[in-house]
Design a protein around this motif. Structure first.
Motif, mmCIF file in Angstrom:
data_model
loop_
_atom_site.group_PDB
_atom_site.id
_atom_site.type_symbol
_atom_site.label_atom_id
_atom_site.label_comp_id
_atom_site.label_asym_id
_atom_site.label_seq_id
_atom_site.Cartn_x
_atom_site.Cartn_y
_atom_site.Cartn_z
ATOM 1 N N ALA A 1 -5.332 0.490 5.996
ATOM 2 C CA ALA A 1 -5.640 -0.998 6.052
ATOM 3 C C ALA A 1 -7.032 -1.474 5.423
ATOM 4 C CB ALA A 1 -5.314 -1.850 7.213
ATOM 5 N N GLU B 1 -8.438 -6.954 6.691
ATOM 6 C CA GLU B 1 -7.374 -7.035 7.575
ATOM 7 C C GLU B 1 -7.794 -7.253 8.787
ATOM 8 O OE1 GLU B 1 -3.544 -4.633 8.833
ATOM 9 O OE2 GLU B 1 -3.572 -5.246 6.679
ATOM 10 N N THR C 1 -3.856 2.262 0.788
ATOM 11 C CA THR C 1 -3.192 0.997 1.201
ATOM 12 C C THR C 1 -1.726 1.210 1.072
ATOM 13 O OG1 THR C 1 -5.160 -0.413 0.852
ATOM 14 C CG2 THR C 1 -3.182 -1.595 1.088
#
Length: 324
Positions: free
Chosen positions: A286, A290, A278
């Protein structure tokens, strides 16, 4: 013990924590999707074909454990390259120690290195290029247009490559896909070697760009497929990151936000195998949550991230699903 094979039993006994536990959880959830008759999309980024994932992914296709594939142009062609030029590949275990001069020497030998494996592109395309060019040219003469993967299916099913086979055909996932006429999307095909070759023919005036269908047409094709196949859910199994994953997952928000198809369901399962951490603005790194903010996944969608090497993890998950 379960009614599974040795690999599955090993995973259930020893893979109990951290990334290992997530691997088993993701495999079980994948299996649960299939048991409720949901469909599954598998996306292939990186050089998974050169890593010979086809040895087990082909069986996933034959056993109908995957229903649509999204892959890079490299993965599309490199499985076929391995099929016809396997003996010319060169493995370099000490790749970390190579000097720039040694790397250039590989280039001069026609060997393009992917980590510890050199792809013999010249050798492979000596066998492929004239045949794929004929398919492109024949389609153009007939006023027909096909997707990149459809040309590859035609090439494999025509039999013209059989004299060049250097591996067991059952280990080619592209051949398995061609036999099954498996739906596929290949976003960004233009940056592959075949895409570059096709572009060169267009620039020389020997082919028209429209002879190969475009990425926009792939998105429309995927949207139609999703609409017709999502009544019991469509899961998303992502190997790596990049365009092979980002392109298809966007079909869902496109359908209900841009086409205003308000009853479009979210993806019903999500798993990503990635060694990307990340980070700031990273798509590959991600976390799945998200994707909720982008309208791709729902609050309750089963979500998994396995932070590991896909060449290790994907075959194990597939082996579990195949009850090996």
């Amino acid at each position: 013990m379960s009614n599974r094979g040795a690999i599955s039993n090993f995973l259930e006994k020893y893979y109990l924590h951290f990334n290992a536990a997530t691997l088993v959880d993701a495999a079980k959830a994948y299996e649960a999707q299939l048991e409720k008759d949901a469909k599954m999309l598998v996306s292939l980024a990186g050089a998974m074909s050169t890593a010979e994932l086809g040895k087990i992914f082909s069986e996933m296709i034959r056993k109908e454990k995957v229903h649509i594939v999204s892959c890079t142009g490299a993965n599309l062609e490199e499985d076929v390259m391995n099929l016809v030029a396997h003996s010319h590949y060169v493995r370099i275990p000490n790749y970390r120690d190579l000097t720039p001069t040694e790397e250039f020497e590989l280039l001069e030998k026609g060997l393009n290195r992917v980590t510890d494996t050199c792809i013999p592109e010249e050798e492979a395309f000596r066998r492929l290029q004239k045949h794929i060019f004929k398919l492109w040219k024949d389609a153009e003469r007939q006023g027909k247009r096909y997707f990149p993967h459809e040309y590859m299916y035609q090439l494999l099913l025509s039999g013209v490559l059989e004299e060049y086979y250097e591996i067991d055909i059952k280990d080619s996932w592209m051949y398995a896909a061609a036999k099954a006429n498996l739906p596929m999307v290949v976003p960004g095909w233009e940056d592959s070697t075949l895409g570059n070759i096709f572009a060169s023919y267009v620039m020389k005036g020997e082919l028209q760009a429209s002879t190969v269908k475009s990425g926009i047409e792939y998105m429309a094709y995927l949207a139609d497929w999703y609409t017709w196949n999502s009544d019991k859910g469509v899961g998303f199994f992502q190997i790596g990151g990049g365009i092979a994953g980002d392109f298809p997952i966007c079909a869902v928000p496109m359908l209900y936000q841009d086409l205003e198809e308000e009853n479009t369901p979210f993806w019903s399962y999500f798993c990503q195998i990635s060694d990307s951490t990340t980070s700031y603005g990273s798509y590959s790194g991600a976390v799945p949550n998200e994707k909720i903010t982008w309208g791709k996944l729902d609050i309750d969608t089963p979500k998994f991230v396995i932070e590991s090497d896909a060449t290790i993890v994907a075959p194990l998950i597939f082996a579990y699903i195949l009850k090996m």
